[in-house]
Motif scaffolding. Structure first.
Motif, short mmCIF file in Angstrom:
data_model
loop_
_atom_site.label_atom_id
_atom_site.label_comp_id
_atom_site.label_asym_id
_atom_site.label_seq_id
_atom_site.Cartn_x
_atom_site.Cartn_y
_atom_site.Cartn_z
N MET A 11 -30.34 11.06 -14.33
CA MET A 11 -30.94 10.33 -13.25
C MET A 11 -32.45 10.53 -13.29
N ASP A 12 -33.19 9.50 -12.97
CA ASP A 12 -34.64 9.63 -12.99
C ASP A 12 -35.16 10.04 -11.61
N ALA A 13 -36.45 10.38 -11.57
CA ALA A 13 -37.05 10.87 -10.33
C ALA A 13 -37.07 9.81 -9.24
N SER A 14 -36.91 8.53 -9.59
CA SER A 14 -36.95 7.47 -8.58
C SER A 14 -35.58 7.23 -7.93
N GLU A 15 -34.59 8.05 -8.26
CA GLU A 15 -33.26 7.91 -7.67
C GLU A 15 -33.35 8.00 -6.15
N PRO A 16 -32.74 7.07 -5.43
CA PRO A 16 -32.81 7.10 -3.96
C PRO A 16 -32.25 8.42 -3.41
N SER A 17 -32.82 8.88 -2.32
CA SER A 17 -32.40 10.15 -1.70
C SER A 17 -30.93 10.14 -1.32
N TRP A 18 -30.45 9.02 -0.75
CA TRP A 18 -29.05 8.97 -0.32
C TRP A 18 -28.12 9.16 -1.51
N ARG A 19 -28.51 8.62 -2.66
CA ARG A 19 -27.66 8.76 -3.85
C ARG A 19 -27.65 10.21 -4.32
N SER A 20 -28.80 10.83 -4.34
CA SER A 20 -28.88 12.25 -4.74
C SER A 20 -28.04 13.12 -3.82
N ILE A 21 -28.12 12.84 -2.53
CA ILE A 21 -27.36 13.62 -1.56
C ILE A 21 -25.86 13.38 -1.73
N ALA A 22 -25.46 12.13 -1.95
CA ALA A 22 -24.04 11.80 -2.15
C ALA A 22 -23.50 12.50 -3.40
N ILE A 23 -24.27 12.50 -4.47
CA ILE A 23 -23.83 13.17 -5.70
C ILE A 23 -23.68 14.67 -5.46
N LEU A 24 -24.64 15.27 -4.77
CA LEU A 24 -24.57 16.70 -4.48
C LEU A 24 -23.35 17.02 -3.62
N ILE A 25 -23.09 16.20 -2.62
CA ILE A 25 -21.90 16.41 -1.77
C ILE A 25 -20.63 16.29 -2.62
N GLY A 26 -20.59 15.32 -3.53
CA GLY A 26 -19.44 15.19 -4.43
C GLY A 26 -19.24 16.43 -5.28
N ARG A 27 -20.34 16.97 -5.81
CA ARG A 27 -20.25 18.20 -6.61
C ARG A 27 -19.71 19.35 -5.77
N ILE A 28 -20.17 19.43 -4.53
CA ILE A 28 -19.70 20.51 -3.64
C ILE A 28 -18.21 20.34 -3.34
N ILE A 29 -17.76 19.11 -3.16
CA ILE A 29 -16.34 18.87 -2.91
C ILE A 29 -15.51 19.26 -4.13
N PHE A 30 -15.94 18.86 -5.33
CA PHE A 30 -15.22 19.27 -6.54
C PHE A 30 -15.15 20.79 -6.62
N ALA A 31 -16.28 21.45 -6.40
CA ALA A 31 -16.31 22.92 -6.46
C ALA A 31 -15.38 23.51 -5.41
N ALA A 32 -15.39 22.97 -4.20
CA ALA A 32 -14.56 23.51 -3.12
C ALA A 32 -13.07 23.43 -3.46
N VAL A 33 -12.66 22.35 -4.08
CA VAL A 33 -11.25 22.21 -4.46
C VAL A 33 -10.85 23.33 -5.42
N PHE A 34 -11.70 23.60 -6.41
CA PHE A 34 -11.36 24.64 -7.38
C PHE A 34 -11.55 26.04 -6.79
N ILE A 35 -12.49 26.21 -5.87
CA ILE A 35 -12.65 27.50 -5.19
C ILE A 35 -11.42 27.80 -4.34
N MET A 36 -10.91 26.79 -3.64
CA MET A 36 -9.69 26.99 -2.85
C MET A 36 -8.52 27.36 -3.76
N ALA A 37 -8.39 26.64 -4.88
CA ALA A 37 -7.28 26.89 -5.80
C ALA A 37 -7.35 28.31 -6.36
N VAL A 38 -8.53 28.73 -6.78
CA VAL A 38 -8.65 30.08 -7.36
C VAL A 38 -8.50 31.14 -6.28
#
Length: 140
Positions: A1-28
């Protein structure tokens, strides 16, 4: 992603990463809180060396959570996670389980929506917020 990526998109991607991590953290977490129970579940599915497999699954899930949280080796982790979730779908919720419990079909299908998200994430990467730029497979 380039530096001009909209803030909402960056935030949505970060939230998605956190959700993926949370699923595996719960499982472990469930594995660490009841490794014997996890091994029993693996043994009931017919796999050999269930305690070893439970520990290997816990190690993999820890590694995946770290990759999703940091963004390091993100695309690779998402692909490994997709393969792992596909394996789990068939091994623990596949067709052989449907006759005894129709809810198992629903659990089976749910894995595929998670796989779809992981594949989409693998292609699009970790975004630019709080992401370590490490990769093996490269991105175009």
């Amino acid at each position: 992603m380039d530096a001009s990526e909209p803030s909402w998109r960056s935030i949505a991607i970060l939230i998605g990463r956190i959700i993926f991590a949370a699923v595996f953290i719960m499982a472990v977490s469930f594995k660490f809180l009841g490794m014997g129970d996890t091994a029993g579940y693996i043994a009931a599915a017919g796999f050999p060396a269930p305690l070893l497999l439970a520990w290997l699954a816990a190690i993999l899930e820890c590694a995946l959570a770290i990759c999703f949280l940091t963004g390091a080796f993100f695309s690779e982790a998402a692909l490994v996670a997709a393969a792992y979730v596909l394996f789990l779908a068939f091994a623990f919720h596949g067709p052989s389980h449907w006759a005894g419990n129709q809810a198992e079909f629903g659990f089976f299908v749910d894995h595929f929506s998670f796989i779809a998200g992981l594949l989409f994430a693998a292609v699009n990467g970790p975004g630019r917020l709080l992401a370590v730029s490490r990769t093996v497979i490269g991105r175009s």
